[in-house]
Design a protein around this motif. Structure first.
Motif, PDB file in Angstrom:
ATOM      1  N   GLN A  34      95.748  60.119  13.770  1.00 28.61           N
ATOM      2  CA  GLN A  34      96.831  59.532  13.827  1.00 28.61           C
ATOM      3  C   GLN A  34      95.946  57.954  13.998  1.00 28.61           C
ATOM      4  O   GLN A  34      96.338  56.780  13.044  1.00 28.61           O
ATOM      5  N   GLU A  35      94.503  57.790  13.802  1.00 27.95           N
ATOM      6  CA  GLU A  35      94.445  56.244  13.379  1.00 27.95           C
ATOM      7  C   GLU A  35      94.228  56.748  11.814  1.00 27.95           C
ATOM      8  O   GLU A  35      93.873  55.208  11.656  1.00 27.95           O
ATOM      9  N   SER A  36      93.442  56.847  10.934  1.00 30.46           N
ATOM     10  CA  SER A  36      94.301  57.205   9.999  1.00 30.46           C
ATOM     11  C   SER A  36      95.421  56.853   9.525  1.00 30.46           C
ATOM     12  O   SER A  36      95.932  56.693   8.425  1.00 30.46           O
ATOM     13  N   GLY A  37      95.929  56.840   9.636  1.00 27.87           N
ATOM     14  CA  GLY A  37      97.659  57.090   9.662  1.00 27.87           C
ATOM     15  C   GLY A  37      98.277  57.325   9.593  1.00 27.87           C
ATOM     16  O   GLY A  37      99.723  57.533   8.933  1.00 27.87           O
ATOM     17  N   ILE A  38      97.729  58.785   9.316  1.00 29.43           N
ATOM     18  CA  ILE A  38      98.577  60.426  10.088  1.00 29.43           C
ATOM     19  C   ILE A  38      99.861  60.028  10.824  1.00 29.43           C
ATOM     20  O   ILE A  38      98.990  61.082  12.254  1.00 29.43           O
ATOM     21  N   GLY A  39     100.927  60.788  10.686  1.00 28.65           N
ATOM     22  CA  GLY A  39     101.435  60.988  11.978  1.00 28.65           C
ATOM     23  C   GLY A  39     102.022  62.353  11.982  1.00 28.65           C
ATOM     24  O   GLY A  39     102.491  63.085  11.425  1.00 28.65           O
ATOM     25  N   VAL A  40     100.592  63.169  13.238  1.00 31.72           N
ATOM     26  CA  VAL A  40     100.841  63.961  13.424  1.00 31.72           C
ATOM     27  C   VAL A  40     100.626  64.168  14.799  1.00 31.72           C
ATOM     28  O   VAL A  40      99.659  63.595  15.622  1.00 31.72           O
ATOM     29  N   SER A  41     101.140  65.531  16.284  1.00 31.04           N
ATOM     30  CA  SER A  41     100.925  65.728  17.087  1.00 31.04           C
ATOM     31  C   SER A  41     100.274  66.683  17.230  1.00 31.04           C
ATOM     32  O   SER A  41     100.018  67.449  16.652  1.00 31.04           O
ATOM     33  N   LYS A  42      99.311  67.084  18.456  1.00 31.27           N
ATOM     34  CA  LYS A  42      98.551  67.772  19.269  1.00 31.27           C
ATOM     35  C   LYS A  42      99.655  69.764  18.727  1.00 31.27           C
ATOM     36  O   LYS A  42      99.172  70.231  18.298  1.00 31.27           O
ATOM     37  N   GLY A  43     100.836  69.394  19.287  1.00 31.01           N
ATOM     38  CA  GLY A  43     102.117  70.126  19.165  1.00 31.01           C
ATOM     39  C   GLY A  43     102.186  70.551  17.887  1.00 31.01           C
ATOM     40  O   GLY A  43     101.963  72.303  17.541  1.00 31.01           O
ATOM     41  N   GLU A  44     102.343  70.099  16.989  1.00 27.58           N
ATOM     42  CA  GLU A  44     102.564  70.508  15.528  1.00 27.58           C
ATOM     43  C   GLU A  44     101.502  70.773  14.826  1.00 27.58           C
ATOM     44  O   GLU A  44     102.263  71.332  13.723  1.00 27.58           O
ATOM     45  N   LEU A  45     100.380  70.245  15.231  1.00 32.09           N
ATOM     46  CA  LEU A  45      99.242  70.791  14.832  1.00 32.09           C
ATOM     47  C   LEU A  45      98.665  72.356  14.982  1.00 32.09           C
ATOM     48  O   LEU A  45      98.964  73.309  13.919  1.00 32.09           O
ATOM     49  N   THR A  46      99.073  72.722  16.481  1.00 36.34           N
ATOM     50  CA  THR A  46      98.976  74.246  17.011  1.00 36.34           C
ATOM     51  C   THR A  46      99.957  74.875  15.668  1.00 36.34           C
ATOM     52  O   THR A  46      99.931  75.680  16.106  1.00 36.34           O
TER      53      THR A  46
END
Length: 260
Positions: free
Chosen positions: A190-202
């Motif tokens: 997210q700090e790198s500007g990539i919108g991803v949540s922990k749930g989406e990643l899991t």
């Protein structure tokens, strides 16, 4: 049974077959079978419609995504997208039929679109073919989870999923440590500007566990990188992103670059 009529583009067909077989001499019945296939299947690729030859795995679960790409392309006005598996076979016991069918279809299609999720199967051979002349200029690749193996920072969602897979499979971490590492990874992304949540990643990692998706070989990565450098590679991570990847492929009405 009467011999098939000789199509007006018989010289082009003969040239394509010669290229596929490197000049191997055909028997009369083989020539008749190839002309029969050409008379039945090639006219669909010689209309004003823009044609898309879609490549990928026919095995479950990958075929579902292959069909989705085909369907998305067929939703376009004045478009005809197809996969080789839906067309009839030629019926050549002596000859490598796949090479002939591929060569004929690729020669007459306006665009070739490859969907990749693994480094095994017939799609490996197809990737090698479309990355070379004369098909490279009309080809586009849509590889799942692809990212080039250089650079220190995340460049996209595929990089984050690849890093998550390494954390997920680490035997040195407890379940609690794995969860903490994934949270840190999400924060860094997210700090790198990539919108991803922990749930989406899991969910993305779990989906790949279910599909048993393989990582790509160095050969695959190099082929994808070549397409990427030429602006004809669009990676995707989740199945829901496939539609945007398909939008990357030129639409009907745009003159194919390879014809210019």
């Amino acid at each position: 049974m009467a011999d098939p009529a000789i199509p007006p583009n018989a010289d082009e067909i003969e040239a394509a077959v010669n290229e596929a077989l490197h000049g191997l001499e055909l028997e009369p019945h083989e020539t008749a079978s190839i002309l029969g296939f050409a008379n039945e299947e090639l006219p669909h690729l010689q209309t004003p419609e823009t044609t898309y030859y879609v490549l990928g795995s026919y095995r479950d679960p990958y075929v579902r995504r292959l069909r989705r790409v085909e369907n998305e392309l067929n939703k376009r006005l004045s478009a005809y997208a197809f996969v080789m598996g839906d067309l009839r076979e030629i019926g050549l016991d002596r000859l490598p039929e796949f090479r002939i069918r591929f060569q004929l279809l690729a020669a007459y299609a306006d665009y070739i679109v490859g969907v990749y999720e693994q480094d095994a199967g017939g799609e490996v051979t197809e990737l090698g073919k479309i990355s070379e002349t004369p098909y490279f200029e009309k080809s586009y690749v849509l590889p799942r989870d692809y990212c080039w193996m250089t650079g220190e920072n995340f460049d996209g969602k595929a990089d984050v999923v690849a890093a998550a897979m390494e954390i997920w499979h680490s035997e040195d971490l407890t379940d609690e440590q794995t969860a903490d590492e994934l949270e840190s990874l999400v924060a860094e992304a997210q700090e790198s500007g990539i919108g991803v949540s922990k749930g989406e990643l899991t969910d993305a990692v779990a989906e790949r566990e279910h599909d048993n998706t393989a990582s790509y070989s160095w050969v695959h990565l190099n082929e994808f990188r070549l397409f990427e450098l030429h602006g004809r590679c669009r990676p995707w991570v989740e199945e829901s992103e496939l539609r945007d990847s398909v939008d990357f492929v030129p639409t009907p009405g745009r003159h194919p670059d390879w014809e210019e």
